[in-house]
Write an enzyme that holds these catalytic residues in place. Structure first.
Site, PDB file in Angstrom:
ATOM      1  N   MET A  10       0.847  -1.213   0.000  1.00 14.79           N
ATOM      2  CA  MET A  10       0.000   0.000   0.000  1.00 14.79           C
ATOM      3  C   MET A  10       0.875   1.253   0.000  1.00 14.79           C
ATOM      4  O   MET A  10       0.859   2.022   0.950  1.00 14.79           O
ATOM      5  CB  MET A  10      -0.931  -0.023   1.225  1.00 14.79           C
ATOM      6  CG  MET A  10      -1.857  -1.229   1.239  1.00 14.79           C
ATOM      7  SD  MET A  10      -2.855  -1.339   2.756  1.00 14.79           S
ATOM      8  CE  MET A  10      -1.662  -1.918   3.951  1.00 14.79           C
ATOM      9  N   GLN A  52     -10.449   3.717  -0.413  1.00 16.78           N
ATOM     10  CA  GLN A  52     -10.050   5.008   0.150  1.00 16.78           C
ATOM     11  C   GLN A  52     -10.796   6.154  -0.525  1.00 16.78           C
ATOM     12  O   GLN A  52     -11.377   7.022   0.142  1.00 16.78           O
ATOM     13  CB  GLN A  52      -8.542   5.217  -0.025  1.00 16.78           C
ATOM     14  CG  GLN A  52      -7.659   4.332   0.827  1.00 16.78           C
ATOM     15  CD  GLN A  52      -6.187   4.517   0.498  1.00 16.78           C
ATOM     16  OE1 GLN A  52      -5.826   4.994  -0.580  1.00 16.78           O
ATOM     17  NE2 GLN A  52      -5.320   4.143   1.415  1.00 16.78           N
ATOM     18  N   THR A  83       2.143   1.783   5.934  1.00 22.09           N
ATOM     19  CA  THR A  83       1.486   2.912   5.295  1.00 22.09           C
ATOM     20  C   THR A  83       1.048   3.860   6.390  1.00 22.09           C
ATOM     21  O   THR A  83       0.608   3.410   7.454  1.00 22.09           O
ATOM     22  CB  THR A  83       0.251   2.460   4.484  1.00 22.09           C
ATOM     23  OG1 THR A  83      -0.674   3.546   4.361  1.00 22.09           O
ATOM     24  CG2 THR A  83      -0.472   1.315   5.153  1.00 22.09           C
ATOM     25  N   ASN A  84       1.180   5.162   6.153  1.00 17.95           N
ATOM     26  CA  ASN A  84       0.651   6.130   7.109  1.00 17.95           C
ATOM     27  C   ASN A  84      -0.868   6.227   7.022  1.00 17.95           C
ATOM     28  O   ASN A  84      -1.568   6.200   8.042  1.00 17.95           O
ATOM     29  CB  ASN A  84       1.258   7.520   6.849  1.00 17.95           C
ATOM     30  CG  ASN A  84       2.672   7.664   7.372  1.00 17.95           C
ATOM     31  OD1 ASN A  84       2.898   8.017   8.521  1.00 17.95           O
ATOM     32  ND2 ASN A  84       3.641   7.396   6.509  1.00 17.95           N
ATOM     33  N   CYS A 198       3.845  10.191   4.380  1.00 19.03           N
ATOM     34  CA  CYS A 198       3.429   9.121   3.470  1.00 19.03           C
ATOM     35  C   CYS A 198       4.681   8.314   3.186  1.00 19.03           C
ATOM     36  O   CYS A 198       5.744   8.892   2.896  1.00 19.03           O
ATOM     37  CB  CYS A 198       2.837   9.684   2.186  1.00 19.03           C
ATOM     38  SG  CYS A 198       2.402   8.413   0.988  1.00 19.03           S
TER      39      CYS A 198
END
Length: 231
Positions: A10, A52, A83-84, A198
Site C-alpha cells: 500500500m 479510500q 502505510t501512514n 506518506c
C-alpha cells in the site's frame, strides 16, 4: 528475535523500502548474516485505493483485519501497517488481534519531540492531511502542532503520491514542487521541521534537501519495529 508481520502493498513501492530497511537495520545491530524474521501480506493496492477514494473505510478495514489475523495465525509476534494513511484503521486492526501493532504516528512523534521540533509540516495523502486520525494523535497525545499545506498544496502533494510515487515515477518537477511547498510553509506558517507522512515520499525528498529536521516515517517505523523484534 521476534517475527514481524507486515501489512504491505500500500503501495508495494514503499513496502520494498520497508523490507530493505528492516533487514539492513537487523544486520547493523546483529552483524554477519543476520536478517529480519518477516511475514508479509501484500495487498493489491488498487482494491485498497478504490475504497479510500470512495470513503469505504469499513470495507478497507475488513480487508486489513482479515490479513492481520492471517499474519498472527502464521506466527507474527508484532504488526506493522506499512502505510501512514491506513493508520486511520489502526485501532480497529489492533482490536482484532492479540499481538501489538507498532503505530507509525507514535514512533514518528517520539522522534519529532526528541529533535526539539514543535511545529512540523505534515506532507501526506489528502486523507492523512485533512482528517484528524493522524494530526489529532500528534497534537493530543504529544503536544505537537502539525501544519498542512493549503488546498492547492494538499492537492499537489496527494496527486504526486498516487499518480507518480505509488507507480514508481520520481520526477525532478515534483521534487521541486515539494521543496517549494516546504519553503512556503516555512515563510508563512513558521514550521520548524518536516514529517514525510506518506511512506512513498522518501522516494522523492529527504534530509539532504533541507536545513531543518526531516522525519522519514518509513525509516523511523522500521527502526522502532526492529527495536521491538530484538527486545
Amino acid at each position: 528475535m521476534k517475527t514481524l508481520g507486515l501489512l504491505g502493498g500500500m503501495s508495494w513501492e514503499s513496502t520494498a523500502i520497508y523490507y530493505r530497511l528492516l533487514n539492513e537495520i537487523v544486520r547493523e545491530r546483529l552483524g554477519g548474516l543476520h536478517s529480519a524474521k518477516l511475514l508479509l501480506w501484500s495487498f493489491d493496492f488498487a482494491e485498497i485505493a478504490e475504497r479510500q477514494h470512495h470513503s469505504d473505510w469499513d470495507g478497507a478495514g475488513l480487508l486489513l483485519i482479515q490479513a492481520a489475523r492471517k499474519l498472527e495465525s502464521g506466527g507474527a509476534e508484532g504488526l506493522l501497517l506499512c502505510t501512514n494513511t491506513m493508520h486511520k484503521l489502526a485501532d480497529e486492526v489492533q482490536a482484532a488481534v492479540s499481538i501489538p501493532l507498532i503505530h507509525i504516528a507514535d514512533t514518528t512523534a517520539v522522534a519529532v519531540k526528541s529533535a526539539g521540533v514543535d511545529r512540523p509540516a505534515l506532507l501526506a495523502t489528502r486523507f492523512t492531511m485533512e482528517q484528524d486520525f493522524y494530526k489529532g494523535r500528534l497534537a493530543d497525545q504529544y503536544g505537537l502542532q502539525p501544519v498542512v499545506p493549503e488546498q492547492a498544496g494538499r492537492d499537489m502533494v496527494h496527486k504526486v503520491i498516487y499518480d507518480e510515487l505509488c507507480q514508481g515515477i520520481v520526477s525532478a518537477e515534483s521534487k521541486a514542487a515539494y521543496i517549494d511547498e516546504i519553503a512556503r510553509l516555512r515563510r508563512d506558517e513558521k514550521i520548524d521541521g518536516v514529517i514525510m507522512g506518506c511512506t512513498e515520499i522518501t522516494m522523492l525528498i529527504g534530509q539532504q534537501d533541507f536545513d531543518i529536521p526531516v522525519f522519514d516515517t518509513t525509516r523511523i517505523h522500521a527502526e522502532a519495529a526492529v527495536a521491538f523484534a530484538l527486545s
